[in-house]
Write an enzyme that holds these catalytic residues in place. Structure first.
Site, PDB file in Angstrom:
ATOM      1  N   GLN A 161       0.848  -1.195   0.000  1.00  0.00           N
ATOM      2  CA  GLN A 161       0.000   0.000   0.000  1.00  0.00           C
ATOM      3  C   GLN A 161       0.883   1.246   0.000  1.00  0.00           C
ATOM      4  O   GLN A 161       0.394   2.362  -0.098  1.00  0.00           O
ATOM      5  CB  GLN A 161      -0.874   0.016   1.259  1.00  0.00           C
ATOM      6  CG  GLN A 161      -1.834  -1.154   1.342  1.00  0.00           C
ATOM      7  CD  GLN A 161      -2.465  -1.261   2.729  1.00  0.00           C
ATOM      8  OE1 GLN A 161      -3.436  -0.575   3.030  1.00  0.00           O
ATOM      9  NE2 GLN A 161      -1.908  -2.106   3.572  1.00  0.00           N
ATOM     10  N   ASN A 162       2.194   1.036   0.127  1.00  0.00           N
ATOM     11  CA  ASN A 162       3.091   2.179   0.263  1.00  0.00           C
ATOM     12  C   ASN A 162       3.376   2.834  -1.085  1.00  0.00           C
ATOM     13  O   ASN A 162       3.462   2.162  -2.115  1.00  0.00           O
ATOM     14  CB  ASN A 162       4.407   1.744   0.913  1.00  0.00           C
ATOM     15  CG  ASN A 162       4.171   1.229   2.325  1.00  0.00           C
ATOM     16  OD1 ASN A 162       3.111   1.470   2.900  1.00  0.00           O
ATOM     17  ND2 ASN A 162       5.138   0.527   2.878  1.00  0.00           N
ATOM     18  N   ASP A 185       6.120   4.623  -1.465  1.00  0.00           N
ATOM     19  CA  ASP A 185       7.575   4.792  -1.576  1.00  0.00           C
ATOM     20  C   ASP A 185       8.145   3.689  -2.479  1.00  0.00           C
ATOM     21  O   ASP A 185       7.416   2.824  -2.969  1.00  0.00           O
ATOM     22  CB  ASP A 185       8.228   4.803  -0.179  1.00  0.00           C
ATOM     23  CG  ASP A 185       8.086   3.475   0.575  1.00  0.00           C
ATOM     24  OD1 ASP A 185       8.280   2.411  -0.043  1.00  0.00           O
ATOM     25  OD2 ASP A 185       7.778   3.505   1.792  1.00  0.00           O
ATOM     26  N   HIS A 212      -1.598   1.489  -4.114  1.00  0.00           N
ATOM     27  CA  HIS A 212      -1.997   2.894  -3.930  1.00  0.00           C
ATOM     28  C   HIS A 212      -1.104   3.860  -4.707  1.00  0.00           C
ATOM     29  O   HIS A 212      -0.998   5.033  -4.344  1.00  0.00           O
ATOM     30  CB  HIS A 212      -2.012   3.246  -2.432  1.00  0.00           C
ATOM     31  CG  HIS A 212      -3.090   2.513  -1.660  1.00  0.00           C
ATOM     32  ND1 HIS A 212      -3.117   2.437  -0.289  1.00  0.00           N
ATOM     33  CD2 HIS A 212      -4.176   1.840  -2.108  1.00  0.00           C
ATOM     34  CE1 HIS A 212      -4.179   1.718   0.084  1.00  0.00           C
ATOM     35  NE2 HIS A 212      -4.826   1.344  -0.991  1.00  0.00           N
ATOM     36  N   CYS A 242       0.783  20.285 -17.620  1.00  0.00           N
ATOM     37  CA  CYS A 242       0.905  19.182 -18.580  1.00  0.00           C
ATOM     38  C   CYS A 242       1.347  19.738 -19.930  1.00  0.00           C
ATOM     39  O   CYS A 242       0.759  20.709 -20.426  1.00  0.00           O
ATOM     40  CB  CYS A 242      -0.451  18.493 -18.694  1.00  0.00           C
ATOM     41  SG  CYS A 242      -0.529  17.230 -19.964  1.00  0.00           S
TER      42      CYS A 242
HETATM   43  C1  BJW Z   1       4.734  -1.084  12.295  1.00  0.00           C
HETATM   44  C2  BJW Z   1       5.903  -0.469  12.693  1.00  0.00           C
HETATM   45  C3  BJW Z   1       7.087  -1.185  12.507  1.00  0.00           C
HETATM   46  C4  BJW Z   1       4.294   0.893  13.103  1.00  0.00           C
HETATM   47  N1  BJW Z   1       7.035  -2.403  11.970  1.00  0.00           N
HETATM   48  N2  BJW Z   1       4.711  -2.299  11.769  1.00  0.00           N
HETATM   49  C5  BJW Z   1     -15.312  -0.952   2.472  1.00  0.00           C
HETATM   50  C6  BJW Z   1     -15.740  -0.559   3.746  1.00  0.00           C
HETATM   51  C7  BJW Z   1     -15.594   0.765   4.180  1.00  0.00           C
HETATM   52  C8  BJW Z   1     -15.030   1.740   3.363  1.00  0.00           C
HETATM   53  C9  BJW Z   1     -14.615   1.361   2.102  1.00  0.00           C
HETATM   54  C10 BJW Z   1     -14.768   0.032   1.676  1.00  0.00           C
HETATM   55  N3  BJW Z   1     -14.271  -0.041   0.406  1.00  0.00           N
HETATM   56  C11 BJW Z   1     -13.803   1.175   0.053  1.00  0.00           C
HETATM   57  C12 BJW Z   1     -14.005   2.057   1.058  1.00  0.00           C
HETATM   58  C13 BJW Z   1     -13.627   3.517   1.070  1.00  0.00           C
HETATM   59  C14 BJW Z   1     -12.141   3.754   1.320  1.00  0.00           C
HETATM   60  C15 BJW Z   1     -11.781   3.178   2.694  1.00  0.00           C
HETATM   61  O1  BJW Z   1     -11.225   2.113   2.834  1.00  0.00           O
HETATM   62  N4  BJW Z   1     -12.066   3.912   3.749  1.00  0.00           N
HETATM   63  C16 BJW Z   1     -11.751   3.444   5.106  1.00  0.00           C
HETATM   64  C17 BJW Z   1     -10.763   4.391   5.742  1.00  0.00           C
HETATM   65  C18 BJW Z   1     -13.018   3.284   5.868  1.00  0.00           C
HETATM   66  N5  BJW Z   1     -11.319   3.162   0.264  1.00  0.00           N
HETATM   67  C19 BJW Z   1     -11.094   3.776  -0.878  1.00  0.00           C
HETATM   68  O2  BJW Z   1     -11.584   4.876  -1.137  1.00  0.00           O
HETATM   69  C20 BJW Z   1     -10.180   3.094  -1.884  1.00  0.00           C
HETATM   70  N6  BJW Z   1     -10.775   3.010  -3.166  1.00  0.00           N
HETATM   71  C21 BJW Z   1     -11.695   2.047  -3.500  1.00  0.00           C
HETATM   72  O3  BJW Z   1     -12.068   1.219  -2.695  1.00  0.00           O
HETATM   73  O4  BJW Z   1     -12.139   2.074  -4.820  1.00  0.00           O
HETATM   74  C22 BJW Z   1     -13.020   1.004  -5.285  1.00  0.00           C
HETATM   75  C23 BJW Z   1     -12.202  -0.048  -6.024  1.00  0.00           C
HETATM   76  C24 BJW Z   1     -11.791  -1.206  -5.374  1.00  0.00           C
HETATM   77  C25 BJW Z   1     -11.056  -2.172  -6.082  1.00  0.00           C
HETATM   78  C26 BJW Z   1     -10.680  -1.952  -7.377  1.00  0.00           C
HETATM   79  C27 BJW Z   1     -11.075  -0.784  -8.020  1.00  0.00           C
HETATM   80  C28 BJW Z   1     -11.838   0.170  -7.334  1.00  0.00           C
HETATM   81  C29 BJW Z   1      -8.900   3.909  -2.043  1.00  0.00           C
HETATM   82  C30 BJW Z   1      -8.064   3.934  -0.808  1.00  0.00           C
HETATM   83  C31 BJW Z   1      -6.855   4.845  -1.017  1.00  0.00           C
HETATM   84  C32 BJW Z   1      -6.032   5.011   0.263  1.00  0.00           C
HETATM   85  N7  BJW Z   1      -5.138   6.098   0.089  1.00  0.00           N
HETATM   86  C33 BJW Z   1      -4.156   6.369   1.138  1.00  0.00           C
HETATM   87  C34 BJW Z   1      -3.377   7.611   0.677  1.00  0.00           C
HETATM   88  C35 BJW Z   1      -2.492   7.211  -0.519  1.00  0.00           C
HETATM   89  C36 BJW Z   1      -1.613   8.293  -0.950  1.00  0.00           C
HETATM   90  C37 BJW Z   1      -0.671   8.747   0.119  1.00  0.00           C
HETATM   91  O5  BJW Z   1       0.238   8.000   0.515  1.00  0.00           O
HETATM   92  O6  BJW Z   1      -0.838   9.890   0.500  1.00  0.00           O
HETATM   93  O7  BJW Z   1      -3.291   5.240   1.286  1.00  0.00           O
HETATM   94  S1  BJW Z   1      -4.841   6.561   2.754  1.00  0.00           S
HETATM   95  C38 BJW Z   1      -3.510   5.791   3.614  1.00  0.00           C
HETATM   96  O8  BJW Z   1      -3.984   4.584   4.265  1.00  0.00           O
HETATM   97  C39 BJW Z   1      -2.533   5.333   2.515  1.00  0.00           C
HETATM   98  C40 BJW Z   1      -2.146   3.967   3.008  1.00  0.00           C
HETATM   99  O9  BJW Z   1      -1.638   3.185   1.942  1.00  0.00           O
HETATM  100  C41 BJW Z   1      -3.420   3.445   3.598  1.00  0.00           C
HETATM  101  C42 BJW Z   1      -3.223   2.311   4.574  1.00  0.00           C
HETATM  102  O10 BJW Z   1      -2.529   2.716   5.698  1.00  0.00           O
HETATM  103  P1  BJW Z   1      -1.487   1.730   6.408  1.00  0.00           P
HETATM  104  O11 BJW Z   1      -0.387   1.426   5.481  1.00  0.00           O
HETATM  105  O12 BJW Z   1      -2.214   0.590   7.002  1.00  0.00           O
HETATM  106  O13 BJW Z   1      -0.881   2.695   7.532  1.00  0.00           O
HETATM  107  P2  BJW Z   1      -1.394   2.983   9.029  1.00  0.00           P
HETATM  108  O14 BJW Z   1      -0.718   4.193   9.489  1.00  0.00           O
HETATM  109  O15 BJW Z   1      -2.862   2.932   9.101  1.00  0.00           O
HETATM  110  O16 BJW Z   1      -0.862   1.712   9.865  1.00  0.00           O
HETATM  111  C43 BJW Z   1       0.523   1.513  10.108  1.00  0.00           C
HETATM  112  C44 BJW Z   1       0.693   0.207  10.852  1.00  0.00           C
HETATM  113  O17 BJW Z   1       2.076  -0.029  11.008  1.00  0.00           O
HETATM  114  C45 BJW Z   1       0.092   0.205  12.273  1.00  0.00           C
HETATM  115  O18 BJW Z   1      -0.652  -0.982  12.458  1.00  0.00           O
HETATM  116  C46 BJW Z   1       1.331   0.191  13.194  1.00  0.00           C
HETATM  117  O19 BJW Z   1       1.143  -0.548  14.405  1.00  0.00           O
HETATM  118  C47 BJW Z   1       2.329  -0.508  12.326  1.00  0.00           C
HETATM  119  N8  BJW Z   1       3.732  -0.200  12.632  1.00  0.00           N
HETATM  120  N9  BJW Z   1       5.609   0.768  13.276  1.00  0.00           N
HETATM  121  C48 BJW Z   1       5.830  -2.938  11.648  1.00  0.00           C
HETATM  122  N10 BJW Z   1       8.277  -0.647  12.910  1.00  0.00           N
HETATM  123 ZN    ZN Z   2      -2.875  16.776 -19.684  1.00  0.00          ZN
END
Ligand code: BJW
Ligand code: ZN
Length: 297
Positions: free
Chosen positions: A144-145, A147, A162, A200
């Site tokens: 999901q990163n 980077d 992502h 663009c």
């Molecule tokens: C450690 C550590 C160490 C700390 N070692 N671990 C179903 C139900 C409800 C809602 C929805 C649903 N389906 C869709 C939705 C809506 C929405 C959604 O999910 N909302 C929820 C928040 C409720 N989803 C969407 O809108 C997505 N689109 C979509 O579903 O389109 C339909 C479709 C599906 C399939 C095919 C085609 C179409 C899009 C989601 C986009 C997310 N974007 C972001 C920003 C990206 C750009 C950016 O980087 O700025 O993505 S949001 C942010 O969250 C980012 C991340 O990738 C994502 C996940 O976060 P992650 O990686 O889990 O980070 P954290 O901070 O939450 O957790 C870190 C973890 O690390 C923690 O557990 C720590 O304990 C741990 N940790 N130190 C190991 N050293």
């Molecule tokens: Zn363009």
């Protein structure tokens, strides 16, 4: 000397890591004798080592925690997470970009510079070594990163659900933009608050970051490839994600439905299953190299 009687020098590496790097939700968790009966030791459980030793088709689902020990902030840590300082709806939605492109572009440029000056950690490197084990037929990283630290650690098959900080495109016509500045030459000293996005060359539209924002679809082909890999994996390792964002958070269930095992590696006990002996409460850059060295024994 702390309350527990440990000096900071005499603390276990895991306890020291958690104290220094993690938010209160982690430091307050019980590391031993936890009531959920989960593995919280510095050594992986025998079932986890055995399962990994046998695994042929491995998928690794990673989230922001994977890069935390490279100095890249996670999103949802209550103290150091990006969403503790910034509102996601002001920065990570298409509506935010339309409303205020300068603020959004500056934020992503700051993050691109942060990543460009970071290095893969021992966890990223351990995954590359795991893929090279002769027993492993395939190892796919589904991240999901945004980077590029898996790639810079040498991982070959990386699917970015992502998007990427390094693949901007036109908001209007979708044309890829090739003109990003070189972060080595152009390091902003502080996070700039506003910066106009480039235009663009094709349609003069605004260039946007090549990431997937809330409400946007994931890249269809990459999502389908990731799903197929997960459904045919015999082991899914889920590392460093809070599993709050869909559809990525649905992948562990997809693996289980198709008979695969799932192992969660995360220092936050709330992300672990209360029953799985394959889960391990540990930071990635400590746990993954330790796991690999056990496999090589
Ligand atoms: C450690 C550590 C160490 C700390 N070692 N671990 C179903 C139900 C409800 C809602 C929805 C649903 N389906 C869709 C939705 C809506 C929405 C959604 O999910 N909302 C929820 C928040 C409720 N989803 C969407 O809108 C997505 N689109 C979509 O579903 O389109 C339909 C479709 C599906 C399939 C095919 C085609 C179409 C899009 C989601 C986009 C997310 N974007 C972001 C920003 C990206 C750009 C950016 O980087 O700025 O993505 S949001 C942010 O969250 C980012 C991340 O990738 C994502 C996940 O976060 P992650 O990686 O889990 O980070 P954290 O901070 O939450 O957790 C870190 C973890 O690390 C923690 O557990 C720590 O304990 C741990 N940790 N130190 C190991 N050293
Ligand atoms: Zn363009």
């Amino acid at each position: 000397m702390g309350k527990s009687g440990e000096s900071s020098v005499g603390q276990s590496p895991l306890r020291r890591f958690l104290t220094q790097h993690s938010g209160p939700y982690v430091t307050s968790c019980r590391m031993a004798g936890d009531h959920r009966n989960m593995s919280s030791s510095l050594t992986p459980s025998a079932p986890l080592v055995a399962r990994l030793r046998d695994a042929r088709r491995i998928v690794v689902l990673t989230g922001a925690g994977m890069s935390a020990e490279s100095g890249i902030p996670t999103f949802r840590d209550q103290v150091t997470g990006l969403w503790a300082r910034f509102d996601p709806y002001d920065l990570a939605t298409p509506e935010a970009f339309v409303r205020d492109p300068e603020t959004v572009w500056a934020w992503y440029e700051w993050r691109r510079h942060l990543v460009a000056h970071a290095a893969p950690n021992a966890g990223h490197l351990a995954l590359t070594k795991l893929a090279a084990r002769p027993q492993v037929e395939s190892l796919t990283i589904v991240t999901q990163n945004v980077d590029d630290l898996h790639e810079r650690a040498g991982s070959k098959e990386v699917l970015h659900l992502h998007g990427s900080l390094f693949a901007p495109r036109c908001f209007a016509c979708g044309q890829a933009f090739e003109g990003l500045t070189d972060p080595a030459k152009d390091e902003p000293e502080n996070q700039m608050t506003r910066l106009p996005p480039p235009s663009c060359s094709h349609c003069n539209g605004r260039i946007r970051p090549g990431v997937v924002w809330f409400g946007e679809g994931l890249p269809e082909e990459i999502w389908m490839r990731a799903l197929r890999k997960v459904e045919t994996a015999d082991l899914l390792l889920v590392i460093g994600t809070s599993s709050k964002v869909y559809p990525a958070a649905s992948l562990p269930d997809a693996a289980r439905r198709h008979g695969g095992d799932v192992s969660v590696i995360n220092p936050d006990p709330s992300t672990l299953s209360s029953r799985s002996r394959l889960d391990w409460q540990i930071p990635a850059a400590i746990g993954l190299p330790a796991l690999l060295s056990m496999l090589e024994e």
